[in-house]
Write a protein that holds these residues in place. Structure first.
Motif, PDB file in Angstrom:
ATOM      1  N   GLU A 136       0.835  -1.208   0.000  1.00 46.13           N
ATOM      2  CA  GLU A 136       0.000   0.000   0.000  1.00 46.13           C
ATOM      3  C   GLU A 136       0.864   1.250   0.000  1.00 46.13           C
ATOM      4  OE1 GLU A 136      -4.048  -1.585   2.291  1.00 46.13           O
ATOM      5  OE2 GLU A 136      -2.336  -0.885   3.462  1.00 46.13           O
ATOM      6  N   LEU A 137       1.905   1.258   0.810  1.00 49.28           N
ATOM      7  CA  LEU A 137       2.797   2.412   0.857  1.00 49.28           C
ATOM      8  C   LEU A 137       3.537   2.569  -0.474  1.00 49.28           C
ATOM      9  CD1 LEU A 137       4.254   1.963   4.454  1.00 49.28           C
ATOM     10  CD2 LEU A 137       2.472   3.560   3.733  1.00 49.28           C
ATOM     11  N   TRP A 138       3.961   1.462  -1.058  1.00 48.42           N
ATOM     12  CA  TRP A 138       4.665   1.492  -2.343  1.00 48.42           C
ATOM     13  C   TRP A 138       3.777   2.100  -3.418  1.00 48.42           C
ATOM     14  CZ3 TRP A 138       4.088  -0.642  -7.228  1.00 48.42           C
ATOM     15  CH2 TRP A 138       5.229  -0.666  -8.036  1.00 48.42           C
ATOM     16  N   LEU A 139       2.521   1.687  -3.458  1.00 45.66           N
ATOM     17  CA  LEU A 139       1.587   2.191  -4.465  1.00 45.66           C
ATOM     18  C   LEU A 139       1.283   3.677  -4.279  1.00 45.66           C
ATOM     19  CD1 LEU A 139      -0.928  -0.792  -4.672  1.00 45.66           C
ATOM     20  CD2 LEU A 139       0.557   0.028  -6.517  1.00 45.66           C
ATOM     21  N   LEU A 140       1.164   4.109  -3.029  1.00 43.48           N
ATOM     22  CA  LEU A 140       0.845   5.511  -2.771  1.00 43.48           C
ATOM     23  C   LEU A 140       1.916   6.451  -3.311  1.00 43.48           C
ATOM     24  CD1 LEU A 140      -0.611   5.292   0.856  1.00 43.48           C
ATOM     25  CD2 LEU A 140      -1.856   5.956  -1.212  1.00 43.48           C
ATOM     26  N   HIS A 141       3.133   5.964  -3.418  1.00 45.48           N
ATOM     27  CA  HIS A 141       4.223   6.770  -3.972  1.00 45.48           C
ATOM     28  C   HIS A 141       4.127   6.904  -5.499  1.00 45.48           C
ATOM     29  CE1 HIS A 141       7.010   7.749  -0.720  1.00 45.48           C
ATOM     30  NE2 HIS A 141       6.799   6.553  -0.188  1.00 45.48           N
ATOM     31  N   VAL A 146      -0.496   6.501 -12.915  1.00 45.17           N
ATOM     32  CA  VAL A 146      -1.736   5.736 -13.059  1.00 45.17           C
ATOM     33  C   VAL A 146      -2.860   6.665 -13.500  1.00 45.17           C
ATOM     34  CG1 VAL A 146      -3.485   4.370 -11.855  1.00 45.17           C
ATOM     35  CG2 VAL A 146      -1.044   4.013 -11.347  1.00 45.17           C
ATOM     36  N   TYR A 147      -3.007   7.794 -12.815  1.00 40.52           N
ATOM     37  CA  TYR A 147      -4.056   8.754 -13.166  1.00 40.52           C
ATOM     38  C   TYR A 147      -3.759   9.445 -14.506  1.00 40.52           C
ATOM     39  CZ  TYR A 147      -5.985   8.267  -8.477  1.00 40.52           C
ATOM     40  OH  TYR A 147      -6.557   7.766  -7.331  1.00 40.52           O
ATOM     41  N   ARG A 148      -2.508   9.561 -14.835  1.00 38.74           N
ATOM     42  CA  ARG A 148      -2.132  10.240 -16.079  1.00 38.74           C
ATOM     43  C   ARG A 148      -2.529   9.421 -17.304  1.00 38.74           C
ATOM     44  NH1 ARG A 148       3.517  11.383 -15.299  1.00 38.74           N
ATOM     45  NH2 ARG A 148       2.857  13.328 -14.320  1.00 38.74           N
ATOM     46  N   HIS A 149      -2.423   8.102 -17.204  1.00 42.46           N
ATOM     47  CA  HIS A 149      -2.633   7.243 -18.376  1.00 42.46           C
ATOM     48  C   HIS A 149      -3.978   6.517 -18.367  1.00 42.46           C
ATOM     49  CE1 HIS A 149       1.428   8.049 -19.652  1.00 42.46           C
ATOM     50  NE2 HIS A 149       1.905   7.660 -18.481  1.00 42.46           N
TER      51      HIS A 149
END
Length: 271
Positions: A136-141, A146-149
């Motif tokens: 979860e911490l890895w993804l939050l970074h 993700v939102y860009r593409h």
């Protein structure tokens, strides 16, 4: 409500405030979540305005509080909030934060201990690192790309239907997201940058102890990440009372405003 502007090194923050109210002993500070703006709390402002002094803002980088450099931390955000509240005589605040607003409330209490007389978390989560998994911490970074593409139409649909269960709640969230229609890069920087600011605060491993009276609120249909899991653990480890809002999503205060207004009103009377 009167709109005001507060200048920072990164940009200008727009906020709305009404210092009047029958009860002046406490002031209500409403803090919207990531990508939402001040309208998230319209039903709460409508209910409490005139009863207590009330405040709500477009958080930095959001809606009217833009352009705004993303070069700031959650601690900076809390410091600006404190300066605004002091400037307006809000010296006994009850912080009511939804999602990211709840994280900000915890940082505020960390930096300014003893100032908050009550804390209400709506579909938020604790800031202590112990509650999060490594992935979860890895993804939050790494959420900005993700939102860009991600296809905007799909993002718009999931972003509205995924956070609310009612027609009102979904329509309101769609309005928030349409602020960024045609500028997905701005939305990606806002959302991804917001998560980066959050994870940096979590990994700072500060105590983030809540010493004032507090209440947790979470929708039973909250599908945003692991919010329900966090709230179960938060309640179990701290004993902070929790209220599950049947049928409400992540923006529970827009799905069940009357129920939540009543909970907040009762909470304030005891804070």
């Amino acid at each position: 409500m009167v709109e005001k502007v507060y200048s920072t090194r990164c940009g200008k923050i727009h906020y709305w405030i009404n210092p009047d109210g029958k009860c002046q002993e406490k002031q209500l500070v409403f803090l919207p979540g990531l990508t939402a703006d001040h309208r998230l709390f319209d039903k709460q402002i409508e209910f409490f305005e005139g009863k207590y002094p009330v405040f709500v803002w477009d958080a930095p980088v959001h809606a009217l509080s833009y352009p705004f450099d993303m070069d700031f931390s959650l601690a900076d955000k809390a410091t600006w909030l404190n300066e605004i509240l002091l400037e307006n005589g809000f010296d006994n605040p009850v912080i009511i934060g939804q999602s990211m607003g709840g994280y900000l409330g915890q940082m505020y209490m960390e930096l300014f201990p003893g100032k908050v007389v009550g804390f209400v978390s709506i579909d938020s989560a604790p800031l202590q690192k112990q509650y999060y998994t490594g992935i979860e911490l890895w993804l939050l970074h790494r959420m900005t790309p993700v939102y860009r593409h991600y296809p905007w139409k799909t993002l718009l649909k999931q972003g509205t239907n995924g956070v609310a269960t009612t027609e009102y709640g979904r329509a309101l969230m769609r309005e928030f997201m349409m602020t960024y229609d045609g500028d997905q890069e701005r939305y990606a920087n806002l959302a991804g940058g917001g998560y980066k600011i959050l994870v940096d605060a979590v990994e700072a491993e500060l105590p983030y102890k809540i010493t004032c009276l507090a209440m947790l609120i979470c929708g039973t249909k909250d599908m945003a990440g692991s919010t329900k899991r966090y709230n179960r653990a938060w309640h179990a480890r701290t004993g902070i009372p929790i209220h599950w809002i049947e049928g409400a999503g992540h923006n529970a205060n827009t799905d069940k405003p009357d129920e939540i207004n009543d909970l907040i009103a009762e909470f304030i009377r005891t804070a």
